[in-house]
Design an enzyme around this catalytic site. Structure first.
Site, PDB file in Angstrom:
ATOM      1  N   ASP A 100       1.164  -0.911   0.058  1.00  0.00           N
ATOM      2  CA  ASP A 100      -0.039   0.183  -0.182  1.00  0.00           C
ATOM      3  C   ASP A 100       0.592   1.229  -0.045  1.00  0.00           C
ATOM      4  O   ASP A 100       2.020   1.389   0.177  1.00  0.00           O
ATOM      5  CB  ASP A 100      -1.105  -0.138   1.456  1.00  0.00           C
ATOM      6  CG  ASP A 100      -2.570   0.449   0.819  1.00  0.00           C
ATOM      7  OD1 ASP A 100      -2.227   1.385  -0.311  1.00  0.00           O
ATOM      8  OD2 ASP A 100      -3.630   0.737   1.290  1.00  0.00           O
ATOM      9  N   ASP A 101       0.327   2.013  -0.341  1.00  0.00           N
ATOM     10  CA  ASP A 101       1.135   3.782  -0.351  1.00  0.00           C
ATOM     11  C   ASP A 101       1.227   3.938   1.234  1.00  0.00           C
ATOM     12  O   ASP A 101       2.712   3.892   1.554  1.00  0.00           O
ATOM     13  CB  ASP A 101       0.388   4.189  -1.099  1.00  0.00           C
ATOM     14  CG  ASP A 101      -0.951   4.810  -0.692  1.00  0.00           C
ATOM     15  OD1 ASP A 101      -1.148   4.530   0.544  1.00  0.00           O
ATOM     16  OD2 ASP A 101      -1.201   6.085  -1.385  1.00  0.00           O
ATOM     17  N   ASP A 104      -1.798   4.975   7.621  1.00  0.00           N
ATOM     18  CA  ASP A 104      -2.426   5.865   9.084  1.00  0.00           C
ATOM     19  C   ASP A 104      -2.800   5.424   9.878  1.00  0.00           C
ATOM     20  O   ASP A 104      -2.378   5.009  10.650  1.00  0.00           O
ATOM     21  CB  ASP A 104      -3.280   6.577   8.515  1.00  0.00           C
ATOM     22  CG  ASP A 104      -3.989   8.570   9.185  1.00  0.00           C
ATOM     23  OD1 ASP A 104      -4.055   8.305  10.204  1.00  0.00           O
ATOM     24  OD2 ASP A 104      -3.727   9.414   8.170  1.00  0.00           O
TER      25      ASP A 104
END
Ligand code: PRP
Ligand code: GUN
Ligand code: MG
Length: 166
Positions: A100-101, A104
């Site tokens: 994934d980028d 969070d």
């Protein structure tokens, strides 16, 4: 967006993303099982750009996707999987590289990890709250930072500094 406003902005250019994703690929080479990675699974949509770069660097030809839909608290509190990767390829996640980028809060990865508990999870960027959910990442930013990706931005005209106060 309910996660805004953030104190700080971290702006990532295509060039920066390419460099950071490559650096992650090189790190993942060392973490590979003896038989190599079986497949890459990108978490759509943000994971697709880094997954392409990483699968190219590591010469992994089998690339699949998992799609996780996050709802805001007024509708449904937990993210859920709306598209799964090919179960015959990913199995319990053994030898699978999930990309994934960013992480969070870690809620997206929590769901993905439940589906593939033995997979190796990697993100390019990580915030402290979600960091325990990733096995590998490149750059950490503070929790109150919003990361801006190149696909969310455009070049814009800015006024010259001279005379900008009128
Ligand atoms: O750790 P979390 O708090 O779960 O947040 C991280 C996720 O949020 C963003 O995706 P988003 O759901 O905005 O969708 P997108 O990738 O399609 O832009 C980002 O690409 C991660 O996948
Ligand atoms: N673009 C972007 N999407 C996110 N989703 C959750 N956190 C972030 C962030 O910092 N930037
Ligand atoms: Mg995403």
């Amino acid at each position: 967006m309910d996660r805004l406003p953030h104190e700080k902005g971290f702006h990532v250019s295509w060039d920066q993303l390419h460099r950071d994703a490559r650096a992650l690929a090189w790190r993942l080479q060392d973490a590979a099982p003896a038989s190599g990675w079986k497949a890459v699974v990108a978490i759509t949509r943000g994971g697709m750009a880094p997954a392409m770069i990483i699968s190219r660097e590591l010469d992994i030809r089998t690339v699949d996707t998992i799609s996780v839909k996050s709802y805001n608290h007024q509708e449904q509190s937990e993210p859920r999987i709306i598209k799964s990767p090919d179960a015959t390829v990913v199995g319990d996640g053994e030898g699978i590289l999930i990309i994934d980028d960013l992480v969070d809060t870690g809620k997206t990865l929590e769901v993905v990890r439940k589906a593939m508990p033995k997979a190796h999870v990697a993100t390019v960027y990580a915030k402290p709250q979600g960091r325990p959910m990733v096995d590998s990442f490149i750059t950490e930013v503070s929790q109150d930072t919003w990361i801006f990706f190149p696909w969310d931005m455009a070049l814009q005209y800015v006024k010259p500094f001279h005379g900008s106060d009128d």
